[in-house]
Write an enzyme that holds these catalytic residues in place. Structure first.
Site, mmCIF file in Angstrom:
data_model
loop_
_atom_site.group_PDB
_atom_site.id
_atom_site.type_symbol
_atom_site.label_atom_id
_atom_site.label_comp_id
_atom_site.label_asym_id
_atom_site.label_seq_id
_atom_site.Cartn_x
_atom_site.Cartn_y
_atom_site.Cartn_z
ATOM 1 C CD GLU A 164 -1.737 -2.351 1.732
ATOM 2 O OE1 GLU A 164 -2.630 -3.211 1.831
ATOM 3 O OE2 GLU A 164 -0.551 -2.538 2.121
ATOM 4 C CG PHE B 211 -9.803 -9.155 11.730
ATOM 5 C CD1 PHE B 211 -8.556 -9.603 12.137
ATOM 6 C CD2 PHE B 211 -10.115 -9.223 10.376
ATOM 7 C CE1 PHE B 211 -7.639 -10.101 11.234
ATOM 8 C CE2 PHE B 211 -9.211 -9.723 9.448
ATOM 9 C CZ PHE B 211 -7.974 -10.168 9.881
ATOM 10 C CD GLN B 212 -7.380 -6.951 7.943
ATOM 11 O OE1 GLN B 212 -8.318 -6.772 7.165
ATOM 12 N NE2 GLN B 212 -6.227 -7.481 7.531
ATOM 13 C CE LYS C 188 -17.363 -6.192 3.397
ATOM 14 N NZ LYS C 188 -16.795 -7.542 3.665
ATOM 15 C CG MET D 102 22.863 12.699 2.991
ATOM 16 S SD MET D 102 23.987 13.836 2.155
ATOM 17 C CE MET D 102 23.059 14.197 0.666
#
Length: 555
Positions: free
Chosen positions: A51, A113-114, A163, A466
């Site tokens: 993602e 969940f999630q 959802k 760097m």
């Protein structure tokens, strides 16, 4: 027409001329992906490897095209994986609409969940964010999000959709996108004061940033510089906003800017900051420019007097401000100032290093020769980023894409994908380091799957260059955790993903590799082996005046 929330979302995106979404499916967004399937001929979904890659791809798409980038992720870890990409866009004022799914409304706040409070998490790194609890508000929220992302100082907006909202039914009526508020108001009294101060000054220096590009004001900047005969230094984010071959261009300004830009900024009697924010990597202390008056022109009122107290600040659309300012200005030749400028530019000239050795300057120069004027250059973050900024030479806006404010290693691969999708007739080249590329090299699978002709050039010095440079200069060469000693074979890795790959040890080999790469219509990786002890110069030590410039000979 009554349709479900997912259908409303996709239809409203189409209404906003969205052609591409970057994302990754999951349970909370299954209804959305079902709607995407039904509209696959109207809107293209590109599945990424992670993602974070979706957020960076949407960002690269927005930077390259000037349009709003769109990305989509599921709830929980899908949403949190977007956070670095959102913050990157926020720091660089890039317009994104970020869509996340959430658990159903009855499950919110129950550690389901999630489940995660992505609205709370992203509040400090978005222009605005929403959670849509009523399907009847969904279309209006999406339309509002696009307006906010693209209006004024641009930036990311997040829409979180439970959802069950995507499943609920509501009325959809096709509507035109909300009109952006016209930012044409300019305080005429302050504008007159700005014009008078410019007309009275003898040694003007223009310090311009990314606001020139996002404000589509490159032509107006050029007209201003030529009318008052002022040298122009650009920030990292502003590169491409002023033609690099123009005699008034002094190069990049700041920590790794040109000596000419930095000296001009400290010796001018008037500094005009345009679409720039006095970052700590440029000028964040008026003591560095204590002999100059300062004018600050910016679209964001919050930036005026935030980092540096200025003599005059004018807020508004940069393009409009410059259009209205130009007729009020006198032609000015400033011959003594021009003589000083030429002296500084002459001292800044450097000859190209030994062509047999594969060094950063040769790599960047050969990339430009290979892609000619058709290139969009994307970088990750580190030494390679500064070398690419210093040596390439940018003539047009939106041809140099890099993470400036957040300095996000791993930005490059996703951003290059987004840029190539958005600008299919250009040739996108990602210049990266082995450290940065290792963070998001998994997005090679996306480039290969989409058959994108991105050229990836790795400056492979086997160190975090760097950070190691700072350890060399400021930590008595205690190279703590910056010598990587990794065994990764990037050529084999690219081939495993299905890309074409080459390795170059000399300038001649690189020239041959680039000649082959531009003829491919699919991803090509070139692993360039470079010396780990190469440093980026000029350099200004952190906290030091920008006129105290370290050169390689000073070591």
């Amino acid at each position: 027409m009554r349709v479900n929330g997912a259908e409303i979302l996709i239809r409203t995106l189409i209404d906003h001329d969205v052609k591409t979404i970057f994302g990754y499916p999951g349970g909370a967004v299954l209804n959305i992906y079902d709607a995407l399937y039904k509209h696959s001929e109207e809107i293209n979904h590109i599945i990424v490897a992670h993602e974070q890659g979706a957020a960076h791809a949407a960002d690269g798409y927005a930077r390259a095209t000037g349009k709003v980038g769109v990305c989509l992720a599921t709830s929980g870890p899908g949403a949190t994986n977007l956070v670095t990409g959102i913050a990157t866009a926020y720091m660089d004022s890039v317009p994104l609409v970020v869509i996340t799914g959430n658990v159903a409304k009855p499950l919110i706040g129950k550690d389901s969940f999630q489940e995660v409070d992505i609205v709370g998490i992203t509040m400090p790194i978005t222009k605005h964010n929403f959670i849509v609890r009523d399907v009847n508000e969904l279309q209006h929220t999406i339309r509002k999000a696009f307006r906010i992302a693209n209006e004024g100082r641009k930036g990311p907006v997040l829409i979180d959709i439970p959802k069950d909202v995507t499943a609920e039914m509501a009325e959809y009526v096709k509507k035109e996108p909300q009109k952006l508020k016209e930012s044409n108001d300019v305080d005429e009294e302050i504008l007159d004061q700005v014009a008078n101060l410019i007309n009275e000054s003898k040694q003007v220096f223009i310090y311009a940033g990314g606001g020139i590009i996002s404000g589509d004001a490159s032509e107006e900047l050029l007209a201003l510089a030529e009318k008052i005969n002022s040298p122009v230094g650009m920030t990292l984010m502003g590169l491409g906003g002023f033609p690099y071959k123009h005699p008034l261009f002094t190069g990049m300004i700041g920590m790794h800017g040109s000596r000419c830009s930095n000296i001009c900024a400290t010796q001018c009697d008037l500094l005009i900051a345009i679409g720039a924010r006095f970052s700590d990597r440029v000028i964040n202390n008026k003591n560095f420019i204590k002999n100059a008056k300062v004018i600050h022109l910016d679209i964001d009122e919050a930036e005026i007097n935030k980092n540096v107290r200025v003599d005059l600040g004018l807020v508004g659309n940069i393009k409009v401000i410059l259009e209205r300012l130009l007729p009020k200005l006198k032609e000015n030749r400033n011959e003594q100032w021009m003589a000083k400028l030429q002296e500084l530019k002459e001292a800044d000239k450097c000859t190209c290093e030994n062509k047999g050795e594969l060094n950063p300057q040769i790599i960047v120069t050969q990339i430009k020769e290979a892609v000619k004027e058709q290139g969009i250059i994307v970088t990750d973050v580190g030494q390679h980023q500064m070398w690419t900024a210093q040596y390439y030479g940018y003539d047009a806006p939106r041809t140099f894409l890099s993470s400036g404010g957040l300095g996000t290693m791993g930005f490059g691969m996703g951003a290059a994908i987004g840029a190539q999708v958005g600008m299919p007739n250009k040739r996108v080249v990602l210049v990266t380091g082995d450290g940065s590329f290792g963070m998001n090299c998994n997005e090679m699978v996306t480039a290969v799957s989409q058959n994108l002709p991105v050229i990836i050039v790795i400056m492979n010095n086997s160190v975090l260059g760097m950070v190691r440079q700072w350890q060399k200069l400021f930590y008595e060469e205690r190279y703590s955790s910056t010598t990587l000693n990794r065994k990764t074979d990037f050529v084999k890795l690219a081939e495993a993903y299905g890309a074409t790959a080459f390795r170059a040890y000399t300038a001649e080999e690189l020239q041959d590799c680039l000649g082959k790469a531009v003829d491919y219509n699919s991803p090509v990786l070139i692993d360039c082996v470079v010396d780990m002890d190469k440093k980026v110069f000029p350099m200004v030590a952190p906290g030091a005046p920008i006129s105290e410039i370290l050169l390689e000979k000073d070591l």
